[in-house]
Design a protein around this motif. Structure first.
Motif, mmCIF file in Angstrom:
data_model
loop_
_atom_site.group_PDB
_atom_site.id
_atom_site.type_symbol
_atom_site.label_atom_id
_atom_site.label_comp_id
_atom_site.label_asym_id
_atom_site.label_seq_id
_atom_site.Cartn_x
_atom_site.Cartn_y
_atom_site.Cartn_z
ATOM 1 N N ARG A 1 0.823 -1.207 0.000
ATOM 2 C CA ARG A 1 0.000 0.000 0.000
ATOM 3 C C ARG A 1 0.863 1.264 0.000
ATOM 4 N N ASP B 1 0.606 5.818 -0.556
ATOM 5 C CA ASP B 1 -0.248 7.004 -0.689
ATOM 6 C C ASP B 1 -0.439 7.353 -2.160
ATOM 7 N N ASP C 1 -9.966 1.788 -9.169
ATOM 8 C CA ASP C 1 -9.468 3.136 -8.875
ATOM 9 C C ASP C 1 -8.566 3.225 -7.650
ATOM 10 N N HIS C 2 -8.283 2.088 -7.001
ATOM 11 C CA HIS C 2 -7.347 2.098 -5.879
ATOM 12 C C HIS C 2 -6.397 0.907 -5.896
ATOM 13 N N THR C 3 -6.370 0.174 -7.003
ATOM 14 C CA THR C 3 -5.508 -1.008 -7.079
ATOM 15 C C THR C 3 -4.849 -1.087 -8.451
ATOM 16 N N GLY D 1 -1.753 -1.162 -3.801
ATOM 17 C CA GLY D 1 -2.888 -0.313 -3.459
ATOM 18 C C GLY D 1 -2.452 1.133 -3.346
ATOM 19 N N PHE D 2 -3.314 2.062 -3.711
ATOM 20 C CA PHE D 2 -2.937 3.484 -3.693
ATOM 21 C C PHE D 2 -4.160 4.356 -3.440
ATOM 22 N N GLU D 3 -3.891 5.549 -2.908
ATOM 23 C CA GLU D 3 -4.946 6.543 -2.743
ATOM 24 C C GLU D 3 -5.059 7.413 -3.999
ATOM 25 N N SER D 4 -3.893 7.805 -4.526
ATOM 26 C CA SER D 4 -3.854 8.612 -5.754
ATOM 27 C C SER D 4 -2.810 8.037 -6.695
ATOM 28 N N VAL E 1 -10.495 2.724 -14.500
ATOM 29 C CA VAL E 1 -10.682 3.920 -13.677
ATOM 30 C C VAL E 1 -11.545 4.948 -14.401
ATOM 31 N N ASN F 1 -8.997 10.842 -8.501
ATOM 32 C CA ASN F 1 -7.744 10.546 -7.790
ATOM 33 C C ASN F 1 -6.610 10.162 -8.738
#
Length: 461
Positions: free
Chosen positions: A4, A6, A120-122, A136-139, A281, A303
């Motif tokens: 994971r 950011d 949109d988060h992987t 995994g990511f936030e942006s 996404v 994001n």
């Protein structure tokens, strides 16, 4: 297992590096993914760095050839391209090592492989060994750069057909070269290869070279390339390319047939987006693989950001780095982030071209009362000493306020010279009088600003 972060940055070129460095300085945990297997992006490996290192070597050889004392030591035509490129490969190695150290020192995790959005988060990363890792990511920041555009009806696997990436691997003698496409890259390579002693046909699909430039500068480039021996064919388009074992023949829509030992295709670039699975996404790319962004470099996915060549013009390494930093700043919530706006253009023909601000054509269309100040390099002592007397500096300024509106330079070190004008244009009291009232070292090329300022102010009444 899912690692994971950011922010995940896809691409380790200038835009990706700019974003990653800004993000880690703001305390974010960052991963960078690159398909090349090394940092630096196409800029370092097949684009800006190797082509400019090649250009510098050719420029040095051309200077030796002009000098009667050294000309016998610089028989350019006897040098194979592989030998000329040896210095370029050394520069690439140094650049890659330097930039790899930046990532290591800032604790950025590097992944080498093909990135693909799952949602949109992987994201998944497929390595060259066939191993798949999930992140995994936030942006996310898409900074995958671009590659030469290749029309489907041209066989780029043929050993006599090159694009601007493949040309650096040319390993056999060439007497005559066709360059199809007279944009920035085409003009740069035309000046390089004619400097190596090749016969060059530069096929331009437009009415004139580099129409976005000031007309006088574009005309100067055309004149100088022709003077070197480049045959410029304006307003020509291909109908087909015939390839044979020992030559290529380009057929144009006007009925011409142009025969050469090889062809270099330089007709545009395409964004590297086809393997990203953008649909996951909610994104899509245009016909050239480019992604649309807003003024914050954010895509239609809230994001996901994008920067660099993958978003289209200006497609400059300098702009890409700043765009990456700008995107990162918006991700971290920074306020009053300056948009990457008025970027200087640097064109590394021999000699160089660089400009910033508006052209005479634009000012005339906008009915701005402007005046022109000129300095011709042949009149400068420093240019006479170095032998680089081809070129000029041109300053456009407002007749009433004296505000500098545009700087246009053609000649050796133009990409360096333009930054003096850029700095003054960004001053609160931007005025051509700064150059008229400032003492410059003598002899220098910077003195061209004083000469041009006095020339322009003498036109006022």
């Amino acid at each position: 297992m899912l690692a994971r972060y950011d922010v995940v940055v896809i691409g380790a070129g200038p835009a990706g590096e700019g974003a990653a460095m800004k993000l880690v300085k703001e305390g974010r945990r960052v991963a960078v993914i690159d398909q090349l297997g090394e940092v630096g992006g196409n800029c370092a490996h097949v684009g800006t760095i190797p082509s400019k290192a090649l250009r510098q070597t050719v420029y040095n050889l051309m200077r030796f050839r002009r000098d009667p004392l050294l000309s016998r030591m610089a028989d350019i035509r006897s040098l194979p391209l592989s030998q000329v490129l040896a210095r370029a490969h050394k520069v690439i190695d140094i650049q890659v090592t330097t930039h790899h150290r930046f990532f290591e020192r800032n604790d950025v995790d590097l992944y080498y492989g093909e990135a693909r959005f799952e949602d949109d988060h992987t994201m998944s990363v497929l390595t060259s060994e066939g191993v798949s890792e999930r992140i995994g990511f936030e942006s996310a920041v898409i900074a995958t750069g671009s590659r030469p555009y290749q029309p489907a009806d041209i066989d780029f696997n043929h050993p006599r057909v090159f694009d601007s990436d493949k040309i650096l691997k040319l390993d056999y003698p060439v007497q005559k070269l066709i360059i199809y496409g007279a944009g920035v890259i085409g003009c740069e390579y035309a000046s390089i290869f004619v400097g190596l002693g090749y016969k060059v046909d530069l096929v331009n699909t437009q009415p004139q070279l580099l129409s976005f430039l000031d007309n006088e500068i574009a005309d100067a480039l055309s004149h100088y390339l022709r003077d070197l021996g480049v045959l410029i064919r304006n307003q020509e388009e291909y109908s087909k390319l015939e390839t044979q074992d020992d030559c290529v023949i380009l057929h144009t829509k006007s009925g011409k047939k142009i025969k050469a030992d090889a062809i270099l295709w330089c007709n545009g670039r395409a964004g590297n987006t086809e393997t990203l699975n953008l649909e996951a996404v909610g994104l899509s790319a245009n016909s050239r693989g480019q992604i649309a962004v807003d003024e914050r470099y954010c895509t239609d996915a809230a994001n996901v950001y994008a920067a660099g060549d993958v978003i289209g013009p200006p497609a400059l390494a300098s702009a890409a780095y700043d765009q990456g930093r700008c995107a990162a700043a918006h991700i971290t919530g920074s306020q009053d982030v300056p948009h990457v706006g008025d970027v200087p253009t640097g064109i590394y023909t021999i000699p160089e071209i660089s400009c910033i601000g508006r052209t005479e054509r634009q000012l005339t269309e906008d009915k701005v009362p402007y005046e022109v100040g000129q300095s011709f390099f042949r009149h400068l002592a420093r240019a006479q000493i170095s032998g680089d007397v081809v070129g000029m500096l041109k300053i456009l300024f407002h007749r009433d306020t004296r505000e500098i509106l545009g700087i246009h330079c053609f000649g050796n070190n133009a990409a360096e010279i333009v930054h003096i004008g850029q700095a003054v244009m960004n001053l609160p009291n931007n005025s051509i009088e700064y150059f008229a009232n400032t003492t410059f070292n003598y002899p220098t090329m910077a003195e061209a600003y004083r000469v041009a300022a006095l020339n322009g102010m003498n036109r006022l009444f």
